[in-house]
Design an enzyme around this catalytic site. Sequence first.
Site, short mmCIF file in Angstrom:
data_model
loop_
_atom_site.label_atom_id
_atom_site.label_comp_id
_atom_site.label_asym_id
_atom_site.label_seq_id
_atom_site.Cartn_x
_atom_site.Cartn_y
_atom_site.Cartn_z
N HIS A 82 0.84 -1.20 0.00
CA HIS A 82 0.00 0.00 0.00
C HIS A 82 0.87 1.25 0.00
O HIS A 82 1.86 1.32 0.71
CB HIS A 82 -0.90 0.00 1.24
CG HIS A 82 -2.08 0.93 1.11
ND1 HIS A 82 -3.29 0.51 0.61
CD2 HIS A 82 -2.21 2.24 1.38
CE1 HIS A 82 -4.14 1.54 0.59
NE2 HIS A 82 -3.51 2.61 1.06
N ASP A 161 -14.02 3.88 7.11
CA ASP A 161 -12.99 4.57 6.33
C ASP A 161 -13.56 5.09 5.02
O ASP A 161 -13.17 6.16 4.55
CB ASP A 161 -11.79 3.67 6.04
CG ASP A 161 -10.73 4.43 5.24
OD1 ASP A 161 -10.18 5.41 5.78
OD2 ASP A 161 -10.50 4.09 4.06
N ARG A 168 -12.66 13.43 4.12
CA ARG A 168 -11.33 14.05 4.22
C ARG A 168 -10.89 14.60 2.88
O ARG A 168 -10.25 15.66 2.80
CB ARG A 168 -10.31 13.01 4.74
CG ARG A 168 -10.50 12.68 6.21
CD ARG A 168 -9.70 11.46 6.60
NE ARG A 168 -8.28 11.67 6.39
CZ ARG A 168 -7.43 10.73 5.97
NH1 ARG A 168 -7.84 9.51 5.73
NH2 ARG A 168 -6.16 11.01 5.82
N SER A 183 -6.44 5.03 8.66
CA SER A 183 -7.14 4.76 7.41
C SER A 183 -6.49 3.58 6.69
O SER A 183 -7.15 2.62 6.29
CB SER A 183 -7.09 6.02 6.52
OG SER A 183 -7.44 5.73 5.19
N LYS A 187 -7.75 -0.79 6.91
CA LYS A 187 -8.08 -1.52 5.68
C LYS A 187 -7.14 -2.71 5.47
O LYS A 187 -7.57 -3.79 5.08
CB LYS A 187 -8.00 -0.58 4.47
CG LYS A 187 -9.17 0.39 4.40
CD LYS A 187 -9.02 1.37 3.26
CE LYS A 187 -7.89 2.35 3.49
NZ LYS A 187 -7.90 3.51 2.60
N1 URA Z 1 -4.26 6.26 1.65
C1 URA Z 1 -5.26 5.83 2.44
O1 URA Z 1 -5.78 4.74 2.27
N2 URA Z 1 -5.67 6.62 3.43
C2 URA Z 1 -5.12 7.82 3.66
O2 URA Z 1 -5.54 8.47 4.57
C3 URA Z 1 -4.07 8.28 2.83
C4 URA Z 1 -3.66 7.47 1.83
#
Ligand code: URA
Length: 436
Positions: A82, A161, A168, A183, A187
């Site tokens: 990620h 989220d 956001r 966040s 996930k």
């Molecule tokens: N990627 C995400 O999944 N969440 C964030 O807050 C920033 C980047």
Amino acid sequence: MIITELIEKKRDGGEMTAEELDFLVNGLVNKEVEDCQMSAWMMAVCLSGMTDRETSDLTMTMMRSGDTVDLSDLPGIKVDKHSTGGVGDTTTLVVAPLVAACGGTVAKMSGRGLAHSGGTLDKLESVPGVSVEQPLERFKQIVRENGLAVIGQSANLVPADKKMYALRDVTGTVKSIPLIASSIMSKKLAAGADAIVLDVKTGNGAFMNTLEDSRELAAQMVRIGDALGRKTVAIITDMNRPLGMAIGNGLEMKEAIDVLQGRIPMTDPLVSVCLTLGTQMLLLSKLAETREEAEAKLKEALVSGMGFMKLRAMLKALGGDTRFVDEPELLVRTSRIIPVYADKRGYIGAIDAKQLGLAACLLGAGRLKKEDSVDPAVGILMNKRYGDAISESDPYAYLYVNSEDRLEEALELINAAVTVTDERPDELPLVYDIIE
Ligand code: URA
Ligand code: CA
């Protein structure tokens, strides 16, 4: 509990209890907390911060807001990757297929663009027919057959989220270490991988601009992952320029295909960062014992075309029209392609990657409002990179456009984002640190 008191508590720098965080997050999901209230609370978090304890409690309550995925019936070590978000950051589309080609099992749930940064789901959807919404069983089947699937979070994966992210994105509350860490990690934990490689971007196009903040974000996320028994490694990489040359969904898909078909040299920054990320993914997957061995395997997967075949097979399995994969020029057909010139000769001495990302959004590559749709073909293709010599007659970028609506504004941003200097600037590091 009274919601306004919780907002005021954080506004005044207070520390939330686990129960208060549960109340806020569950309230948002159950619609008992309004969007404007959550947005106000998140702005307070941006300004007041959170302790480590609050951040891990927030992560847990977010993770528990929906379903969690069980991947234990898939063979091998499931590895996820990620990025914290960047510009021209097409790494997933390159590295996930390469790792799968080396025998890895990549079961990944990705996101959409956030603020000025791109999102893998939007890039996947640039291939007509691709559906990123897949039932869990189909997702697992694709992984089983192909070693690789990248899809959107299932409807009920961390619904908290989904809402927080969308709020956001449009309320200036992206840039916060605890909000980003919770966040991403909520996930990643819910999506069920055994091992997680995090690409933490640092610089003017990242959400964390300083190396110090990026290190803190990285360490925070590694701590949360390890605490839950997922082997987590974070790599801090440079985002003081777009990583690749393409900014825009179809352009980036095309760039990923170009890399995987060997049309871009191994020394290219995008390829180089992909090899670094892939190396950690293979090490965590126990498919290589040393960095050298991992890198050699990844290069072989690239040169042999196996990586490309993995990407193609995945896009096909998601419903994609493979003509667009085999002829990627089809992905970037726009009504106009506009060259952008510098007003003097010299070197590209600095690039504000965030402003380039925003300019691409103005052209239609990303969302400026929650309900905006994106145009898969539009964006910016850099013709020169940081440090390159340029002249007035040689375009440093091309704009792929389908609408003139905000073209002037985009051009102004791009011009302001690129600084031409008389001297060649110092090289920038690509990888700053690896935090295990
Ligand atoms: N990627 C995400 O999944 N969440 C964030 O807050 C920033 C980047
Ligand atoms: Ca300029």
